[in-house]
Design a protein around this motif. Structure first.
Motif, mmCIF file in Angstrom:
data_model
loop_
_atom_site.group_PDB
_atom_site.id
_atom_site.type_symbol
_atom_site.label_atom_id
_atom_site.label_comp_id
_atom_site.label_asym_id
_atom_site.label_seq_id
_atom_site.Cartn_x
_atom_site.Cartn_y
_atom_site.Cartn_z
ATOM 1 N N ASP A 286 -72.946 19.306 -41.609
ATOM 2 C CA ASP A 286 -73.765 19.137 -40.406
ATOM 3 C C ASP A 286 -75.163 19.704 -40.641
ATOM 4 O O ASP A 286 -75.330 20.916 -40.722
ATOM 5 N N PRO A 287 -76.173 18.836 -40.732
ATOM 6 C CA PRO A 287 -77.527 19.347 -41.007
ATOM 7 C C PRO A 287 -77.993 20.355 -39.952
ATOM 8 O O PRO A 287 -78.746 21.266 -40.270
ATOM 9 N N ALA A 288 -77.507 20.187 -38.709
ATOM 10 C CA ALA A 288 -77.960 21.084 -37.642
ATOM 11 C C ALA A 288 -77.404 22.498 -37.792
ATOM 12 O O ALA A 288 -77.896 23.427 -37.172
ATOM 13 N N ARG B 223 -69.250 16.111 -21.373
ATOM 14 C CA ARG B 223 -70.340 15.791 -22.287
ATOM 15 C C ARG B 223 -70.728 16.912 -23.274
ATOM 16 O O ARG B 223 -70.839 16.664 -24.466
ATOM 17 N N PRO B 224 -70.879 18.154 -22.814
ATOM 18 C CA PRO B 224 -71.305 19.185 -23.783
ATOM 19 C C PRO B 224 -70.216 19.613 -24.765
ATOM 20 O O PRO B 224 -70.508 20.359 -25.688
ATOM 21 N N ILE C 54 -64.936 8.369 -35.437
ATOM 22 C CA ILE C 54 -65.930 9.410 -35.144
ATOM 23 C C ILE C 54 -65.269 10.791 -35.158
ATOM 24 O O ILE C 54 -65.823 11.753 -35.691
ATOM 25 N N LYS D 193 -67.697 15.380 -29.269
ATOM 26 C CA LYS D 193 -68.582 14.806 -30.277
ATOM 27 C C LYS D 193 -69.142 13.493 -29.733
ATOM 28 O O LYS D 193 -70.300 13.170 -29.935
ATOM 29 N N HIS D 194 -68.286 12.755 -29.036
ATOM 30 C CA HIS D 194 -68.740 11.527 -28.388
ATOM 31 C C HIS D 194 -67.725 11.153 -27.311
ATOM 32 O O HIS D 194 -66.611 11.677 -27.304
ATOM 33 N N SER D 195 -68.111 10.257 -26.408
ATOM 34 C CA SER D 195 -67.153 9.796 -25.411
ATOM 35 C C SER D 195 -67.400 8.323 -25.099
ATOM 36 O O SER D 195 -68.518 7.822 -25.262
ATOM 37 N N PHE D 196 -66.327 7.668 -24.679
ATOM 38 C CA PHE D 196 -66.405 6.251 -24.322
ATOM 39 C C PHE D 196 -65.816 6.060 -22.936
ATOM 40 O O PHE D 196 -64.797 6.654 -22.606
ATOM 41 N N PHE E 16 -63.963 21.484 -30.128
ATOM 42 C CA PHE E 16 -65.368 21.189 -30.420
ATOM 43 C C PHE E 16 -66.008 22.327 -31.212
ATOM 44 O O PHE E 16 -66.685 22.104 -32.224
ATOM 45 N N ARG F 73 -68.825 15.872 -39.447
ATOM 46 C CA ARG F 73 -68.288 17.106 -38.869
ATOM 47 C C ARG F 73 -67.324 16.689 -37.775
ATOM 48 O O ARG F 73 -67.746 16.145 -36.750
ATOM 49 N N LYS G 153 -80.004 27.138 -38.814
ATOM 50 C CA LYS G 153 -79.999 27.297 -37.354
ATOM 51 C C LYS G 153 -80.199 28.772 -37.006
ATOM 52 O O LYS G 153 -81.075 29.109 -36.225
ATOM 53 N N ILE H 27 -77.418 24.039 -40.655
ATOM 54 C CA ILE H 27 -78.192 24.680 -41.714
ATOM 55 C C ILE H 27 -79.521 25.181 -41.158
ATOM 56 O O ILE H 27 -80.205 24.463 -40.436
ATOM 57 N N ILE I 165 -66.643 11.755 -18.056
ATOM 58 C CA ILE I 165 -67.661 11.584 -19.095
ATOM 59 C C ILE I 165 -68.729 12.663 -18.912
ATOM 60 O O ILE I 165 -69.160 13.312 -19.867
#
Lengths: 573, 163
Positions: free
Chosen positions: A306-308, A123-124, A148, A127-130, A90, A153, A312, A310, A119
């Motif tokens: 990743d806009p986040a 979580r932290p 995904i 990128k995602h979880s199912f 990650f 990113r 930061k 930039i 899950i």
């Protein structure tokens, strides 16, 4: 339509995704899936010895190939053991898909045997979880997970699968989706052309430019574009720890790594720059030192998917959100089409200044007159023995910094390390992933006696699959980087940083069925290296004893600017 | 500065925990939070109030947008908007206070929705400021219990937050 069980759908979906290897470890909740794996031969399963190693191996595979690494673990401890590896992936934006078993859906929440809220726990660091709630959803979930994980990113994606949803006696129509459509996920595919134009104008005006290239250049396949742009403009390039190899290490324009243990010339150039082109880098604390004192005269152009990332930590004057490759290619095209030359006279003066810095320090270190080996010499010998061509993975600590400073990486994906999370135990399993991806390549794992013991059990996996990794154990009988900080900031009080009662690594390697070589004297180093690398089909564990008192320099002085560095134990800027 | 962030997200299990988790994980502060499904049952609308300077709010909105389940997001405080919060409150209503509380409720255009011989249950709708003003007007010593919904908000005019 074909009727498959949930377990068969999982395996078929992985086949459809073109997965070569799953790194995993079986257990109760995934037994149906393991049974389905047994009955096919398209996807190979690699049995590791600890789930953390499965994630690092998948990670190494992903870093070396660019394709998502795949992991399978059982519920509970199997899943939680995978967390460190997911967090590692990650932080460094590595594509990975982790399939974890879960207890039967009707037992969830009842504290069943080997139940963990995976899950929630993950979580932290995903990128995602199912969570699979209906077996019919498996094909779509797997498709989305790979999409995904590997777009935008990249990052790890978890699929948690309750055991009853993979039961062999319940079958469902299987059709693998060709496309993914998600209204809530649309990664940027192009940088804003107006911003790119502004950036090019700024680059052409620059008198003291630096290109600061990060892991995004490597992961985003932007290395070629970056190299062409840098050559066209004759700008100096410095790489982050994650970006090494994104620009050829032996190139005249390469200043090496920047940051906490960056080269003197890279950090000086950054501090004195008037324009910085940050490409696929996130201006993190190991680079910037004190953000308030960071590069005071520089205009910052920041490209990131990743806009986040930039603005930061450091405000970008010209932010460009987009894939680094496309943005750099567009910049080059603009330069080629519309002409425009950078200020050659200014650049000439700038290069003179940089060359002066390069000569002044140039990663010098003191060679011991009594012949005690220096860790730097080990990495230099490795570089020579492998002709600079090996894939090098590393663990975390002093050896990692020496491997970053003294091995000049020629190409992207050649240097594989845990940069963001700094995970000890990463080196050996990630080397396994690389060796699986490229069975004929030379793969070296630069490690230390501390880190290697955090996943030493994988020597057993290496024997099972015949992986001829070369382990370069830089043995200083201490947690070197911890010890260095204790020397510098804690009055030399070595609290819990000395490794007493180490195993005999040669015997240990032999008991795992491998070759062990111990080296104590510098004069034996080159011969031993050559011997190790001549054993092409064997894993060789080189246990190399070095000076325990050596420090990594340069080193940023905490809270200072980029140019504030210790250059040796006694000199500072 | 106080902000009202309004989010349209997939109405799926676990989506809310990602939003809330993001705030604790990155050290952001949630002051109020309210969430419910919309007219489209596949979507939830979440409204939260938070505090921070422009840089912090920009980071918050960027990170929220990165969450896979977040479909759309707007910072309502960037434009003209309407915000409402509903409060239910039990107030001591004995002796001389009984009439005084009733008058205060009328002034604030609240409603008494339940009555016993000693207690009024009051319902009041409005901005956060108005609800706080009411609590002050009644006097904290009179208040037995307060429950507030958290802020909901919507933009003024023709702007809509939808797909």
């Amino acid at each position: 339509m074909e009727m498959l069980s949930g377990a068969e759908m999982v395996v078929r979906a992985l086949q459809e995704e073109g997965v070569e290897y799953i790194f995993g470890y079986p257990g109760g909740s995934v037994l149906h899936i393991y049974d389905a794996l047994f009955q096919q031969d398209k996807v190979s399963h690699i049995l590791v010895r600890h789930e953390q190693a499965a994630t690092h191996a998948a990670d190494g595979y992903a870093r070396a190939t660019g394709k998502p690494g795949v992991v399978m673990v059982t519920s509970g401890p199997g899943a939680t053991n995978a967390i460190t590896g997911m967090a590692t992936a990650f932080m460094d934006s590595i594509p990975m898909v982790v399939l974890s078993g879960q207890v039967r859906s009707d037992w969830i929440g009842d504290d069943a045997f080997q139940e963990t809220d995976m899950i929630g726990v993950s979580r932290p660091v995903v990128k995602h979880s199912f969570m699979v709630r209906d077996p019919k959803d498996i094909p779509e979930i797997v498709k989305k997970a790979f999409y995904i994980a590997s777009t935008g990113r990249p990052g790890p994606v978890l699929i948690d699968i309750p055991k009853d949803h993979t039961a062999p006696n319940k079958t469902f129509p299987f059709e693998y989706p060709k496309k993914v459509k998600m209204r809530s996920y649309a990664p940027v595919t192009r940088g804003h052309s107006g911003q790119i134009r502004k950036a090019v104008e700024e680059l052409l005006k620059a008198k003291r430019p630096v290109i600061y290239a990060g892991g995004g250049v490597v992961q985003g396949e932007a290395s070629e574009g970056l190299t062409a742009l840098a050559h066209k403009l004759n700008f100096p390039v410095t790489n982050t720890l994650m970006g090494l190899g994104g620009f050829p290490g032996e190139d005249r324009q390469c200043l090496g790594m920047l940051g906490m243990h960056g080269t003197y010339e890279a950090n000086m150039a950054m501090h004195s720059a008037d324009v910085i082109l940050a490409a696929g880098a996130r201006l993190d604390d190991r680079v910037t030192n004190n953000v308030k004192k960071f590069c005071p005269g520089a205009k910052i152009i920041h490209i990131d998917i990743d806009p986040a990332s930039i603005s930061k930590n450091i405000l970008a004057h010209i932010p460009i959100v987009g894939p680094v490759k496309q943005v750099l290619d567009d910049m080059l095209e603009m330069l080629n089409e519309h002409g425009g030359e950078p200020d050659q006279k200014a650049l000439e003066r700038w290069w003179q200044e940089i060359e002066g810095w390069r000569e002044f320090h140039g990663l010098r270190y003191e060679v011991d007159e009594n012949g005690q080996m220096k860790p730097q010499q080990v990495v230099q010998a490795l570089y020579k023995a492998t002709n600079g061509d090996a894939y090098v993975t590393s663990d975390v600590g002093q050896h990692q910094m020496f491997a970053a400073q003294f091995y000049k990486y020629k190409r992207p994906r050649q240097w594989i390390n845990s940069g963001g999370l700094g995970t000890m135990g990463f080196g050996l399993p990630s080397a396994m992933g690389v060796q699986f991806a490229y069975p004929d390549a030379v793969v070296a794992c630069v490690t230390g006696e501390g880190s290697i013991q955090m996943n030493i059990q994988e020597l057993s996996t290496c024997l099972q699959y015949g992986l001829p990794i070369k382990i370069i154990n830089i043995n200083n009988q201490a947690l070197g980087m911890v010890r260095q900080w204790q020397d510098m900031q804690y009055g030399g009080r070595h609290s819990q940083s000395n490794m007493e009662s180490l195993p005999d690594f040669v015997k240990l390697a032999e008991s795992y069925g491998h070759v062990g070589i111990r080296v104590d004297r510098f004069e034996d180093l080159e011969g031993a290296m050559n011997e190790a690398f001549s054993l092409k089909d064997r894993l060789v564990f080189m246990d190399i004893y070095v000076d325990p008192n050596e420090h990594v320099y340069p080193m940023h002085i905490a809270e200072g600017s980029m140019r504030d560095m210790w250059l040796s134990k006694t000199e500072r800027t | 500065m106080r902000r009202i962030i309004s989010i349209l997200m997939e109405n799926e299990p676990g989506a809310l925990s990602r939003v809330v988790g993001l705030f604790s994980q990155r050290g952001y502060n949630i002051e109020t939070l309210t969430v419910a499904p919309t007219e489209d049952e596949t979507l939830s609308r979440l409204t939260m109030t938070t505090n921070g300077d422009d840089n912090k709010i920009e980071q918050i909105t960027k990170h929220l947008n990165k969450l896979i389940e977040v479909v759309k997001l707007v910072d309502l405080t960037e434009g003209a908007h309407i915000e409402r919060e509903i409060m239910l409150m039990k107030v001591k209503a004995t002796g001389a206070q009984r009439a005084e509380v009733k008058r205060t409720v009328d002034i604030f255009r609240g409603q008494i929705v339940d009555v016993t011989s000693t207690v009024y249950t009051v319902q009041l709708t409005g901005t956060t400021d108005k609800l706080e003003a009411f609590i002050n007007a009644v006097g904290e010593t009179q208040v037995l219990e307060v429950v507030r919904s958290g802020v909901s908000g919507i933009a003024r005019g023709e702007k809509v937050l939808s797909l």
